[in-house]
Design a protein around this motif. Structure first.
Motif, mmCIF file in Angstrom:
data_model
loop_
_atom_site.group_PDB
_atom_site.id
_atom_site.type_symbol
_atom_site.label_atom_id
_atom_site.label_comp_id
_atom_site.label_asym_id
_atom_site.label_seq_id
_atom_site.Cartn_x
_atom_site.Cartn_y
_atom_site.Cartn_z
ATOM 1 N N LEU A 65 0.826 -1.192 -0.012
ATOM 2 C CA LEU A 65 0.132 0.015 0.039
ATOM 3 C C LEU A 65 0.816 1.259 -0.142
ATOM 4 O O LEU A 65 0.677 2.244 -0.798
ATOM 5 C CB LEU A 65 -0.937 0.078 1.105
ATOM 6 C CG LEU A 65 -2.345 -1.139 1.202
ATOM 7 C CD1 LEU A 65 -2.777 -0.951 2.594
ATOM 8 C CD2 LEU A 65 -3.236 -0.538 -0.128
ATOM 9 N N VAL A 66 1.799 1.272 0.930
ATOM 10 C CA VAL A 66 2.750 2.517 1.010
ATOM 11 C C VAL A 66 3.308 2.699 -0.437
ATOM 12 O O VAL A 66 3.736 3.858 -0.996
ATOM 13 C CB VAL A 66 3.815 2.284 2.077
ATOM 14 C CG1 VAL A 66 4.638 3.586 2.093
ATOM 15 C CG2 VAL A 66 2.933 2.312 3.394
ATOM 16 N N ALA A 67 3.982 1.490 -1.181
ATOM 17 C CA ALA A 67 4.726 1.717 -2.167
ATOM 18 C C ALA A 67 3.581 2.435 -3.306
ATOM 19 O O ALA A 67 4.150 3.254 -4.057
ATOM 20 C CB ALA A 67 5.107 0.348 -2.836
ATOM 21 N N LEU A 68 2.397 2.055 -3.427
ATOM 22 C CA LEU A 68 1.488 2.607 -4.499
ATOM 23 C C LEU A 68 1.269 3.956 -3.923
ATOM 24 O O LEU A 68 1.069 4.908 -5.053
ATOM 25 C CB LEU A 68 0.176 1.871 -4.275
ATOM 26 C CG LEU A 68 0.147 0.128 -4.910
ATOM 27 C CD1 LEU A 68 -1.284 -0.287 -4.567
ATOM 28 C CD2 LEU A 68 0.378 0.259 -6.338
ATOM 29 N N GLY A 69 1.065 4.253 -2.594
ATOM 30 C CA GLY A 69 0.686 5.790 -2.383
ATOM 31 C C GLY A 69 1.995 6.661 -2.531
ATOM 32 O O GLY A 69 1.980 7.784 -3.043
ATOM 33 N N PHE A 70 3.529 6.042 -2.454
ATOM 34 C CA PHE A 70 4.297 7.058 -2.647
ATOM 35 C C PHE A 70 4.740 7.036 -4.249
ATOM 36 O O PHE A 70 5.033 7.964 -4.657
ATOM 37 C CB PHE A 70 5.841 6.285 -1.960
ATOM 38 C CG PHE A 70 5.771 6.533 -0.700
ATOM 39 C CD1 PHE A 70 5.208 7.892 -0.033
ATOM 40 C CD2 PHE A 70 6.404 5.788 0.386
ATOM 41 C CE1 PHE A 70 5.379 8.246 1.225
ATOM 42 C CE2 PHE A 70 6.311 5.977 1.759
ATOM 43 C CZ PHE A 70 5.968 7.473 2.170
ATOM 44 N N ILE A 71 4.255 6.272 -4.904
ATOM 45 C CA ILE A 71 4.394 6.335 -6.369
ATOM 46 C C ILE A 71 3.303 7.561 -6.769
ATOM 47 O O ILE A 71 3.679 8.258 -7.794
ATOM 48 C CB ILE A 71 3.905 4.873 -7.087
ATOM 49 C CG1 ILE A 71 4.932 4.004 -7.043
ATOM 50 C CG2 ILE A 71 3.812 5.250 -8.753
ATOM 51 C CD1 ILE A 71 4.707 2.595 -7.499
ATOM 52 N N TYR A 72 2.168 7.313 -6.376
ATOM 53 C CA TYR A 72 1.316 8.611 -6.529
ATOM 54 C C TYR A 72 1.542 9.893 -6.381
ATOM 55 O O TYR A 72 1.626 10.610 -6.938
ATOM 56 C CB TYR A 72 -0.101 8.358 -5.963
ATOM 57 C CG TYR A 72 -1.044 9.333 -5.957
ATOM 58 C CD1 TYR A 72 -1.831 10.005 -6.887
ATOM 59 C CD2 TYR A 72 -1.099 10.008 -4.568
ATOM 60 C CE1 TYR A 72 -2.352 10.905 -6.970
ATOM 61 C CE2 TYR A 72 -2.013 11.376 -4.578
ATOM 62 C CZ TYR A 72 -2.566 11.881 -5.737
ATOM 63 O OH TYR A 72 -3.353 12.943 -5.711
#
Length: 453
Positions: free
Chosen positions: A249-256
């Protein structure tokens, strides 16, 4: 004098919700006197009641994310190390004041919880610290500079088109953060008020022989360690105690976030939604497992009840205000008593006084913004600076209004009257300084036409 005033307010002042409800009734009565029918007033109130639901959730998440980050294990360990630094009562109180102010620039919700934990840790290390003075120091961010920082409700709202009520957008358009909190004028206010607040906290701190400590007040701040559950008892709980979902989830969030910053730049990318999203991702990462994160979120929920139940009332006030014609009356009133030179000062005094009755940074701005910004436009006063005038002055009544104290009071297990004496002392010094700053710095802000996008 401060303690006497605190005792009086505790006895006679109703809950913050009652203040908001009284404001609805008063505005409704004025609308009736101006010719609106009861049916029209009721329709205005009900039609707009839910207009601020997105903004209400955004404000609730500021509290939740601030709480989640502050109570994570890495941040708690950092607080423990910081608490070892001060060795004397006066230094300890000034120390708490410094961190309360600095953390409030990140998030007012984070500041209250961080300061509360820091106070408890210092109380266990430094003897002879007056718990009332230290609690007031821990609240300083909310009474001084929080609204000049990244969690400024008014500045974030005006930078987020989707959060601005349509009627207000027609007056002001959007106002980017680069014109409000990211200005040198705002930095000047932050520095001056920070130095002033810490100095007052230091020189007013009682010596050991006059201090009333937490132990004297029957407060136990010793840590009671509870064993942390490392894994689930059933197969269905495995993911709750595994960091796999958190990492994804954090990986997806930081990509955004990285993509948004690359497209818009760091300042333009900072709106209410992205601000909360960043803190949420940081909180997830710091708690590491979904179970730790969910436990922290559950503990934060009581602190958001006031926001959830009160903000719709402010939206209802906004509806009555706009449709009754009272907004036009207030605009004409401010125009009649103001000039381009005096309007920042007059609007600042007004915002500070109204803050005693509507203790909500974002909700109160929704009520004030239509006529303050319309008057500013008529007088060729920089509307972005009026947002900052509001931010600087609306924090002043927080010193004596218990609404924003609630999260800190809950962490420390004390009452508003315990810290109000020293916070009123701060207020006495802050009022003339803040009003002078918003007036003198306004002279450096040229008028800028509204931006519609």
């Amino acid at each position: 004098m401060g303690i006497s005033l605190a005792n009086w307010s505790e006895k006679w002042f109703p809950d913050a919700y009652v203040f908001a409800a009284m404001a609805v009734v008063i505005i409704a009565i004025i609308a009736l006197l101006m010719g609106r029918t009861p049916v029209e007033v009721g329709v205005d109130f009900g039609t707009h009641y839910w207009d601020l639901i997105p903004f209400t959730m955004q404000m609730a998440f500021i509290i939740i994310t601030g709480y989640v980050v502050a109570t994570s294990k890495p941040v708690h360990k950092l607080i423990e190390k910081i608490a070892d630094i001060p060795k004397s009562p006066k230094i300890a109180i000034a120390f708490v004041a410094f961190f309360a102010l600095i953390t409030s620039l990140i998030s007012w919700g984070f500041s209250l919880v961080f300061s509360g934990i820091l106070i408890k840790e210092i109380s266990n290390r430094v003897k002879g610290v007056d718990y009332r003075a230290m609690a007031a120091a821990g609240f300083l961010g909310l009474g001084a500079i929080w609204a000049l920082g990244l969690s400024s409700s008014a500045a974030l709202l005006m930078a987020t088109k989707a959060s601005i009520p349509p009627e207000l957008y027609e007056i002001s358009g959007t106002i980017p953060m680069s014109d409000t909190i990211f200005t040198w004028q705002n930095l000047v206010m932050i520095v001056v008020l920070t130095v002033l607040s810490i100095w007052i906290a230091y020189v007013s701190a009682p010596n050991k022989d006059k201090a009333k400590t937490a132990e004297m007040a029957g407060l136990d701040y010793s840590r009671k360690e509870t064993p942390e559950k490392k894994k689930g008892d059933r197969p269905g709980e495995w993911f709750e105690y595994s960091p796999i979902l958190t990492i994804l989830l954090v990986a997806l969030g930081f990509i955004y976030i990285g993509n948004t910053i690359a497209d818009l730049g760091p300042i333009a990318a900072l709106n209410l939604n992205n601000y909360n999203f960043i803190l949420l991702m940081i909180g997830l990462l710091l708690h590491w497992t979904p179970r730790n994160f969910l436990n922290s979120v559950s503990n934060s929920v009581p602190a958001i009840s006031g926001v959830l139940i009160q903000f719709p009332l402010y939206a209802g006030i906004f509806g009555i205000l706009m449709n009754s014609g009272l907004n036009d009356v207030l605009v004409k009133f401010f125009l009649s008593i103001s000039t381009e030179n005096t309007f920042p000062l007059i609007s600042g005094i007004y915002s500070a006084v109204l803050g005693l009755f509507l203790p909500s940074g974002g909700g109160k701005w929704i009520v004030e913004a239509p006529y303050l910004l319309e008057a500013a436009k008529e007088l060729n006063v920089n509307m972005a600076w009026i947002v900052q005038v509001y931010n600087a002055t609306e924090a002043l009544p927080n010193m004596i209004n218990p609404f924003f104290m609630l999260p800190l009071l809950g962490v420390l297990g004390i009452k508003a009257k315990d810290l109000a004496g020293y916070s009123i002392l701060q207020l006495i010094f802050h009022v003339p300084v803040v009003l002078f700053l918003v007036w003198i710095l306004a002279k450096t802000m040229p008028y800028v036409p509204p931006i519609f996008q």
